[in-house]
Design a protein around this motif. Structure first.
Motif, PDB file in Angstrom:
ATOM      1  N   MET A  17     -34.249 -29.850 -26.416  1.00 42.38           N
ATOM      2  CA  MET A  17     -33.924 -31.263 -26.606  1.00 42.38           C
ATOM      3  C   MET A  17     -33.512 -31.978 -25.324  1.00 42.38           C
ATOM      4  SD  MET A  17     -34.651 -31.290 -29.749  1.00 42.38           S
ATOM      5  CE  MET A  17     -34.669 -30.245 -31.197  1.00 42.38           C
ATOM      6  N   ALA A  18     -33.683 -31.338 -24.193  1.00 38.10           N
ATOM      7  CA  ALA A  18     -33.334 -32.032 -22.949  1.00 38.10           C
ATOM      8  C   ALA A  18     -34.164 -33.305 -22.806  1.00 38.10           C
ATOM      9  CB  ALA A  18     -33.555 -31.119 -21.743  1.00 38.10           C
ATOM     10  N   VAL A  20     -35.614 -35.141 -25.179  1.00 36.90           N
ATOM     11  CA  VAL A  20     -35.235 -36.134 -26.195  1.00 36.90           C
ATOM     12  C   VAL A  20     -33.978 -36.877 -25.755  1.00 36.90           C
ATOM     13  CG1 VAL A  20     -34.424 -36.396 -28.573  1.00 36.90           C
ATOM     14  CG2 VAL A  20     -36.251 -34.766 -28.056  1.00 36.90           C
ATOM     15  N   VAL A  21     -32.980 -36.108 -25.324  1.00 37.43           N
ATOM     16  CA  VAL A  21     -31.697 -36.698 -24.934  1.00 37.43           C
ATOM     17  C   VAL A  21     -31.833 -37.463 -23.617  1.00 37.43           C
ATOM     18  CG1 VAL A  21     -29.277 -36.208 -24.425  1.00 37.43           C
ATOM     19  CG2 VAL A  21     -30.458 -34.907 -26.183  1.00 37.43           C
ATOM     20  N   ALA A  22     -32.620 -36.929 -22.688  1.00 38.55           N
ATOM     21  CA  ALA A  22     -32.811 -37.607 -21.401  1.00 38.55           C
ATOM     22  C   ALA A  22     -33.481 -38.960 -21.611  1.00 38.55           C
ATOM     23  CB  ALA A  22     -33.636 -36.733 -20.465  1.00 38.55           C
ATOM     24  N   ALA A  24     -33.247 -40.837 -24.211  1.00 35.02           N
ATOM     25  CA  ALA A  24     -32.232 -41.730 -24.771  1.00 35.02           C
ATOM     26  C   ALA A  24     -31.287 -42.229 -23.689  1.00 35.02           C
ATOM     27  CB  ALA A  24     -31.455 -41.004 -25.877  1.00 35.02           C
ATOM     28  N   SER A  25     -30.834 -41.337 -22.812  1.00 37.57           N
ATOM     29  CA  SER A  25     -29.836 -41.758 -21.822  1.00 37.57           C
ATOM     30  C   SER A  25     -30.460 -42.636 -20.751  1.00 37.57           C
ATOM     31  CB  SER A  25     -29.143 -40.555 -21.188  1.00 37.57           C
ATOM     32  OG  SER A  25     -30.072 -39.716 -20.532  1.00 37.57           O
ATOM     33  N   ALA A  26     -31.707 -42.356 -20.401  1.00 39.71           N
ATOM     34  CA  ALA A  26     -32.336 -43.114 -19.322  1.00 39.71           C
ATOM     35  C   ALA A  26     -32.853 -44.469 -19.804  1.00 39.71           C
ATOM     36  CB  ALA A  26     -33.480 -42.297 -18.718  1.00 39.71           C
ATOM     37  N   THR A 145     -39.371 -34.564 -15.891  1.00 43.67           N
ATOM     38  CA  THR A 145     -38.482 -34.098 -14.819  1.00 43.67           C
ATOM     39  C   THR A 145     -37.437 -33.126 -15.336  1.00 43.67           C
ATOM     40  OG1 THR A 145     -38.817 -36.160 -13.645  1.00 43.67           O
ATOM     41  CG2 THR A 145     -36.874 -34.890 -13.044  1.00 43.67           C
ATOM     42  N   VAL A 146     -36.894 -33.398 -16.527  1.00 37.35           N
ATOM     43  CA  VAL A 146     -35.770 -32.565 -16.978  1.00 37.35           C
ATOM     44  C   VAL A 146     -36.205 -31.242 -17.603  1.00 37.35           C
ATOM     45  CG1 VAL A 146     -34.244 -34.539 -17.347  1.00 37.35           C
ATOM     46  CG2 VAL A 146     -35.547 -33.613 -19.282  1.00 37.35           C
TER      47      VAL A 146
END
Lengths: 193, 839
Positions: A17-18, A20-22, A24-26, A145-146
């Motif tokens: 989920m990196a 998915v979460v990245a 959202a944050s970006a 990238t993540v």
């Protein structure tokens, strides 16, 4: 010609989920504290969707995002041309100044790749603002990238020397729902090289 | 470029300009990207990026934080770092910073322990009252009655806290994590904790994962593994860990039977002669001659005044027993025969290898199949592939599961020894030590002993007598690296001596340890409980004082890189202050300030000045600490300190020693009694443990038998850590908040996806919890799976911010019963349950 696309490698992905979460944050920091940022998907404010699918007695996970179709139903369905192919990047982009929130694009997309922002009622999809800025700066979208599993790439399918093209040549790949005639650009690797 | 700027000024400067500690992320990387992908790119602009390492779990992977318009934006991996991030936890770090759940001010208990009724107090009141209480406790019970428990956060400073408070009892989580594996690593390979040996992930050809999954913690390991295009990965686990979602082969196994599986692999390798004969002869103790009493034959047995450390092997050339270190010998791996001792007695000796072979013969694949549930042909195939590819069995990490895990770990390590794949490219390799200075070392100066800190403060011996007292866990479990369960026993029974005060720093023992009823009973019995954390872990509900700590984005720390074979160090940068309204302070300041108020002489000799009570002035002390670390490292490695600082500043890390292969045990002896790899553990023998691994059924819980009885197992994942789980994004990932059940079991019991079930513990009859089911083939039949650290009940978790707390996850500690492996000290978190559908 430039045809930018995502690659997602299901032989490598571990659903950490990196990405998915990245995303959202970006791309959607304004939703950081929202308790229900994406009611349509019952999800975060993120353009990547995760499907857990039991297949042949084994659970698989499929991650989807806008397929950047060459024959996009969302572009055809849009009454105001808000959804269009961007002249610079060739990506399907939403011009929010033209969008009237009719949601025809959401319905038209057979991949469920669009979600409605609950306050503005505007549609969202990959690529969003920060990732679009990133690719204009020569970076990859944040999900690529993540990824720690080497399960993602992004680039120009029409450039045979791009990393995505080279990876496709060395792998067994599929595209989703090609029978619908959408001509999705995004590629899923089912067996890596 | 200066290394650091004043802490409180940081945020102001960062807003106006590029921060001094950030590096423009511009031309170099963009042109690398440019040449491979997007063809029509225009201007490349500098971005504001701060290189650091992550603190969302204990792995500490290299990341960089992208600032957007001066605020923290999002997290990216630090690509050049030897342990590159990141995972869903790291990506969620942004949510942690100004989480509405964040502990903001010191809290003082006003209700009963467990009621979570607190009043906010200021720092001075909290610290003064804690200090006063500590003095009372120490006057009655001594300094050793203070215990401190922690996880990875602040771990480096724990020896310092020991001396600060005068207690030996700084005891970590390790007993509930890797203790059994760490003791096994010491006994077989002379190594230490999990990173001290690791597969050479970039080069391994075949990786067998049994109770270790690089998809969980240490994401830097996953990235390294996935850079390896040719590796074949096989994972053996009762549930499919995340790495099985891809192309790894998952082999389901009955819980608690790993040793039978691994010894069966060894059986095939030995019988089919797939082992590395030369390695076994010269670099392991396989040829050691063992007497009927199980002890090794030594020179002392054969001649007067012989050396008891000269272990004998049978030389096939001269047909006599000789010292295993003698030159030009051909040790016989299979010798069995008579040897005459110095007193004339004749004894029959056999080699350790023969004894090991005999042990493995109990686990022929057909027999092992009955125990493990893995088909015999699969066992043979894996054994042959492991040997053919010269693969590696990963050396274990989170292994405190069934109470028989020490032997699982030994068997896994011995397989690598059989294959001779030790410290070779693609093998199981020793990590290069960065020789990071210890926080405290005891030195002798002019005939007197001092405890000297890494920053050269010295405590004279008269002040640290209590610190040298036997730790409560080592009194019970001689070989353990740490067993916190012994602290609970000491609180409850006073044995070996009472523990009356407990500091819980960055860890939640209600989930980490076993038997939450026992834990609650112990917590209620303490005279003082202080919790230092960032979020309301369940332990907070029991605290007398809750003190809010800084998070990793808010402090600087210089540390060694964990999950790399290189010897490397990295710098965690301060990126922001705590958010407005949050008066969180570094646990280092907190512990020193408590000590200064309680035991001023102790704090003073350890270098703490009263002016540091001013948190701004504390910054100076912190700067000195980092400077000292840089200086000591530079001296150790004979590099100019300015060069070290410059590279660390620019890149975020420094590789002090690149991995050199073929060193241990080839050129440098191991830390085992023989100096070699030990398939027959001499240290285990001395401790009263069996020198060879064996399988026995899990002693930690009754085995499930009836149709409605199950193993209940737990494990980690890329979204799991005590504090990461409380970040808002986690609530959307339903699979982590459910109890996993196999579809066949569900069908048999009439349970549908999403149903509520009641789980009654077979280890603690009558103890029941409820959970919601996720039906998935990712768990073996007869097994239920839950992630660790879910099942939260803190009354401080409001419904609004943590709606999913009612979604049906369970805390396995509600259902397990405390079991600790004797002598070794490893705990067991799994258990067994009876299940029925309730809604």
């Amino acid at each position: 010609m430039t045809r930018l696309a995502h690659l997602w490698d299901m032989s490598r992905c571990i659903a950490c989920m990196a990405c998915v979460v990245a995303c959202a944050s970006a791309n959607f920091p304004e939703h950081m504290r929202s308790t229900n940022p994406n009611p349509q998907w019952n999800w975060l404010a993120s353009n990547i969707r995760v499907w857990w699918i039991p297949v042949n007695g084994r659970h698989r996970v499929i991650l989807t995002q806008c397929m950047q179709c060459d024959n996009a139903p969302c572009v055809k369905a849009c009454p105001t041309k808000a959804s269009h192919y961007d002249a610079e990047t060739g990506l399907i982009t939403i011009d929010y100044k033209l969008c009237i929130g009719c949601k025809a694009c959401v319905v038209a997309c057979p991949y469920g790749a669009r979600w409605i922002e609950p306050k503005s009622h505007m549609p969202n999809k990959c690529l969003a603002t920060e990732c679009t800025e990133r690719i204009k700066k020569g970076l990859k979208p944040v999900c690529v990238t993540v990824c720690p599993a080497n399960a993602r790439d992004f680039g120009d399918l029409d450039d045979p020397e791009s990393s995505i093209s080279r990876r496709i040549r060395g792998s067994t790949t599929i595209k989703l729902r090609e029978e619908l005639g959408t001509k999705p650009r995004n590629v899923i690797v089912v067996r890596g090289g | 470029m200066t290394l650091r700027i004043s802490r409180r000024d940081f945020v102001k400067i960062a807003g106006a300009t590029l921060a001094l500690s950030s590096v423009p992320f511009s031309i170099g990387v963009a042109s690398r990207v440019k040449s491979h992908s997007v063809s029509r790119l225009e201007v490349v602009e500098p971005r504001e990026v701060v290189k650091t390492f992550c603190g969302m779990c204990g792995a500490l992977c290299g990341i960089q934080v992208v600032k957007v318009n001066g605020r923290i934006g999002y997290v990216e991996p630090l690509i050049e770092h030897p342990q590159i991030g990141l995972c869903g936890r790291s990506a969620s770090a942004i949510w942690l910073w100004d989480s509405p759940l964040r502990l903001k001010r010191p809290l003082k208990r006003v209700g009963e322990r467990g009621e979570a009724r607190f009043q906010e107090v200021d720092w001075d009141i909290a610290l003064n009252e804690i200090a006063s209480k500590l003095r009372e406790i120490v006057a009655k019970h001594g300094h050793k009655s203070i215990a401190i428990t922690h996880h990875d956060v602040w771990a480096y400073y724990m020896p310092l806290f020991s001396y600060l408070f005068g207690t030996p009892n700084t005891i970590s989580h390790v007993g509930m994590c890797h203790a059994s594996g760490t003791v096994a690593r010491r006994h077989v390979l002379g190594a230490g904790g999990p990173p001290t040996v690791d597969p050479d992930y970039e080069n391994v050809s075949y990786l067998l994962l049994v109770s270790r999954t690089p998809g969980t913690a240490s994401m830097g390991v996953l990235r390294r593994l996935r850079s390896n295009r040719k590796v074949r990965i096989v994972v053996v686990d009762p549930r499919m860990p995340e790495i099985g979602l891809g192309d790894a082969e998952w082999i389901p196994i009955i819980p608690g039977t790993d040793a039978a599986f691994l010894l069966s692999l060894a059986y095939v390798i030995v019988e089919e002669k797939l082992y590395d004969e030369m390695f076994l002869k010269y670099y392991s103790n396989a040829p050691f001659l063992i007497k009927p009493d199980g002890r090794p034959l030594t020179e002392a047995d054969l001649v007067e005044n012989g050396d008891a450390k000269k272990y004998m092997v049978w030389d096939a050339k001269t047909k006599k027993p000789v010292d295993h270190k003698a030159k030009d010998i051909d040790p016989d791996l299979f010798y069995e025969g008579d040897v005459t001792l110095k007193d004339g007695t004749v004894v029959k000796v056999r080699t350790a290898f023969q004894l090991f072979r005999e042990r493995c013969s109990k686990y022929k694949p057909e027999e092992a199949s009955k125990i493990t549930g893995i088909p015999a042909e699969t066992i043979r195939r894996i054994a042959r592939d492991l040997a053919l590819y010269r693969g590696v069995v990963d050396d274990t990490w989170y292994i405190s599961r069934n109470g028989n895990d020490y032997d699982d770990a030994r068997a896994a390590l011995i397989l690598n020894v059989l294959l001779g794949n030790i410290d070779k490219p693609g093998g199981l390799c020793y990590m290069e030590s960065p020789k990071f200075p210890s926080a405290v070392t005891v030195v002798t100066k002019e005939g007197k002993r001092y405890a000297r800190t890494f920053y050269d403060a010295e405590m004279p011996e008269e002040l640290f007598a209590d610190v040298r007292v036997t730790r409560v866990d080592k009194a019970k479990y001689k070989a353990t690296p740490a067993t916190f369960d012994a602290v609970l026993d000491a609180i409850l029974t006073g044995d070996p001596y009472p523990i009356r005060a407990l500091f819980v720093i960055g860890t939640t023992i209600t989930h980490r340890d076993m038997d939450v009823d026992k834990i609650r009973e112990a917590l209620k019995k303490l005279d003082l409980l202080v919790v230092i954390d960032v979020l309301p872990q369940d332990i907070v509900d029991y605290a007398d004082y809750v003190l809010p700590d800084t998070i990793f984005l808010e402090r600087e720390e210089f540390a060694s890189v964990k999950w790399t074979l290189h010897g490397a160090v990295h710098l965690q940068k301060k990126i922001t202050d705590p958010p407005k309204g949050c008066d969180a302070r570094s646990a280092l300041w907190v512990m020193f300030e408590i000590a200064r108020r309680a035991f001023p002489e102790r704090a003073e000799v350890l270098g703490w000045k009263s002016e540091y009570a001013d948190y701004h002035k504390f910054e100076k002390f912190e700067e000195e600490l980092v400077e000292k670390l840089f200086k000591k490292l530079a001296d150790t490695w004979k590099i100019p300190v300015e060069a070290l600082k410059k590279e660390v500043e620019e890149k975020g890390f420094y590789i002090l020693k690149k991995k050199e292969y073929m060193v241990r045990p080839y050129r440098v002896a191991l830390g085992t009694p023989s100096g070699k790899c030990e398939i027959y553990s001499l240290e285990a023998l001395d401790l009263g443990l069996s020198p060879l691994p064996d399988y026995k059924p899990p002693p930690a819980y009754p085995l499930p038998k009836a149709e409605d009885e199950f193993y209940l197992i737990n494990g980690k994942g890329p979204l799991i850590s005590a504090h990461a789980l409380l970040a808002e994004p986690m609530r959307f990932f339903e699979h982590i908040w459910r109890v996993w059940m196999n579809p066949k079991d569900a069908e048999r019991l009439g349970i549908r996806d999403g149903d509520w079930i009641e789980l009654e513990s077979l280890a603690k009859p009558g103890k029941k919890v409820r959970g919601r089911v996720w039906i998935t083939s990712m768990v073996r039949e007869k097994v239920l799976f839950t992630y660790s650290f879910v099942g939260r009940t803190s009354k401080l978790l409001s419904e609004k911010h943590f709606a999913h707390v009612a979604n049906g996850s369970i805390n396995i500690a509600e259902l397990n019963k405390a079991y600790v492996i004797p002598i070794v000290g490893g705990g067991a978190s799994n258990t067994s349950v009876r299940v029925r559908r309730v809604g």
